[in-house]
Design an enzyme around this catalytic site. Sequence first.
Site, PDB file in Angstrom:
ATOM      1  N   LYS A   1       0.818  -1.211   0.000  1.00 13.51           N
ATOM      2  CA  LYS A   1       0.000   0.000   0.000  1.00 13.51           C
ATOM      3  C   LYS A   1       0.860   1.272   0.000  1.00 13.51           C
ATOM      4  CE  LYS A   1      -4.040  -2.115   2.179  1.00 13.51           C
ATOM      5  NZ  LYS A   1      -5.102  -1.940   3.183  1.00 13.51           N
TER       6      LYS A   1
ATOM      7  N   TYR B   1     -12.548  -1.730  -3.921  1.00 14.44           N
ATOM      8  CA  TYR B   1     -13.052  -1.915  -2.558  1.00 14.44           C
ATOM      9  C   TYR B   1     -14.577  -1.793  -2.489  1.00 14.44           C
ATOM     10  CZ  TYR B   1      -8.456  -1.886  -0.197  1.00 14.44           C
ATOM     11  OH  TYR B   1      -7.205  -2.205   0.277  1.00 14.44           O
TER      12      TYR B   1
ATOM     13  N   ASN C   1      -2.235   0.248   6.651  1.00 15.88           N
ATOM     14  CA  ASN C   1      -1.755  -1.009   7.228  1.00 15.88           C
ATOM     15  C   ASN C   1      -0.824  -1.808   6.297  1.00 15.88           C
ATOM     16  OD1 ASN C   1      -3.735  -1.832   5.499  1.00 15.88           O
ATOM     17  ND2 ASN C   1      -4.855  -3.090   6.960  1.00 15.88           N
TER      18      ASN C   1
ATOM     19  N   HIS D   1      -2.121  -5.527   1.558  1.00 11.93           N
ATOM     20  CA  HIS D   1      -3.472  -6.069   1.373  1.00 11.93           C
ATOM     21  C   HIS D   1      -3.362  -7.509   0.892  1.00 11.93           C
ATOM     22  CE1 HIS D   1      -7.579  -6.596  -0.084  1.00 11.93           C
ATOM     23  NE2 HIS D   1      -7.031  -7.148  -1.154  1.00 11.93           N
TER      24      HIS D   1
ATOM     25  N   GLU E   1     -10.184  -9.879  -7.501  1.00 11.39           N
ATOM     26  CA  GLU E   1      -9.111  -8.887  -7.342  1.00 11.39           C
ATOM     27  C   GLU E   1      -8.010  -9.068  -8.387  1.00 11.39           C
ATOM     28  OE1 GLU E   1      -9.862  -8.208  -2.564  1.00 11.39           O
ATOM     29  OE2 GLU E   1      -7.990  -9.137  -3.192  1.00 11.39           O
TER      30      GLU E   1
HETATM   31  P1  CMP Z   1      -7.563  -4.352   3.500  1.00  9.31           P
HETATM   32  O1  CMP Z   1      -7.137  -5.710   3.891  1.00  9.31           O
HETATM   33  O2  CMP Z   1      -6.951  -3.746   2.291  1.00  9.31           O
HETATM   34  O3  CMP Z   1      -9.160  -4.326   3.330  1.00  9.31           O
HETATM   35  C1  CMP Z   1      -9.957  -3.205   3.577  1.00  9.31           C
HETATM   36  C2  CMP Z   1      -9.174  -2.074   4.156  1.00  9.31           C
HETATM   37  O4  CMP Z   1      -9.946  -1.095   4.799  1.00  9.31           O
HETATM   38  C3  CMP Z   1      -8.254  -2.587   5.250  1.00  9.31           C
HETATM   39  O5  CMP Z   1      -7.239  -3.368   4.725  1.00  9.31           O
HETATM   40  C4  CMP Z   1      -7.846  -1.292   5.899  1.00  9.31           C
HETATM   41  O6  CMP Z   1      -6.868  -0.586   5.135  1.00  9.31           O
HETATM   42  C5  CMP Z   1      -9.155  -0.534   5.829  1.00  9.31           C
HETATM   43  N1  CMP Z   1      -9.919  -0.658   7.072  1.00  9.31           N
HETATM   44  C6  CMP Z   1     -10.501  -1.750   7.585  1.00  9.31           C
HETATM   45  N2  CMP Z   1     -11.141  -1.470   8.738  1.00  9.31           N
HETATM   46  C7  CMP Z   1     -10.961  -0.151   8.937  1.00  9.31           C
HETATM   47  C8  CMP Z   1     -11.374   0.735   9.954  1.00  9.31           C
HETATM   48  N3  CMP Z   1     -12.111   0.327  10.990  1.00  9.31           N
HETATM   49  N4  CMP Z   1     -11.003   2.023   9.841  1.00  9.31           N
HETATM   50  C9  CMP Z   1     -10.275   2.451   8.800  1.00  9.31           C
HETATM   51  N5  CMP Z   1      -9.842   1.626   7.790  1.00  9.31           N
HETATM   52  C10 CMP Z   1     -10.182   0.361   7.879  1.00  9.31           C
END
Ligand code: CMP
Length: 138
Positions: free
Chosen positions: A10, A50, A113, A116, A127
């Site tokens: 990311k 998403y 984070n 993904h 995806e």
């Molecule tokens: P990802 O695994 O890419 O899938 C969805 C993404 O949404 C997740 O990782 C985070 O980057 C984001 N995400 C999931 N939960 C939250 C949350 N509670 N607040 C903000 N971002 C979130």
Amino acid sequence: MQERTFAIVKPDAFRKGYTGEIIGEIAKAGFKVVAIKKASISKAQAAGFYAVHKDRPFFDSLTAFMSSGPIVMMVLEKANAIADWRKLMGATNPANAEEGTLRKKFAGSIEENAVHGSDAPETAAFEIGYWFAGYELI
Ligand code: CMP
């Protein structure tokens, strides 16, 4: 049986220079990198990717973040690739991620984070097909 999953480095992890180390961990864990590309995606492209999260309160912020800078997208292959990649990534919220996982090492917050990964075979198929053409996956 070999399985494929979809992975992203990311924008936060790319910006901080962690791409090489993350790809190194992927190789060490026994994944074959079937396809890889760097891209700067639009907010609309992120929204399509998403779409399952479109009603969540974090959707606008998530799509803004994902289009805030370059990312690296990969198709990874090995037996049990989906579960094994999720294990290597660690919990979505880095505060809950286990020691040694990528999110424990590299993630700053639940949104930013670092990486993904697909969560199921159906999502992996969607995806991979969203970002890669068939000829890129030979
Ligand atoms: P990802 O695994 O890419 O899938 C969805 C993404 O949404 C997740 O990782 C985070 O980057 C984001 N995400 C999931 N939960 C939250 C949350 N509670 N607040 C903000 N971002 C979130």
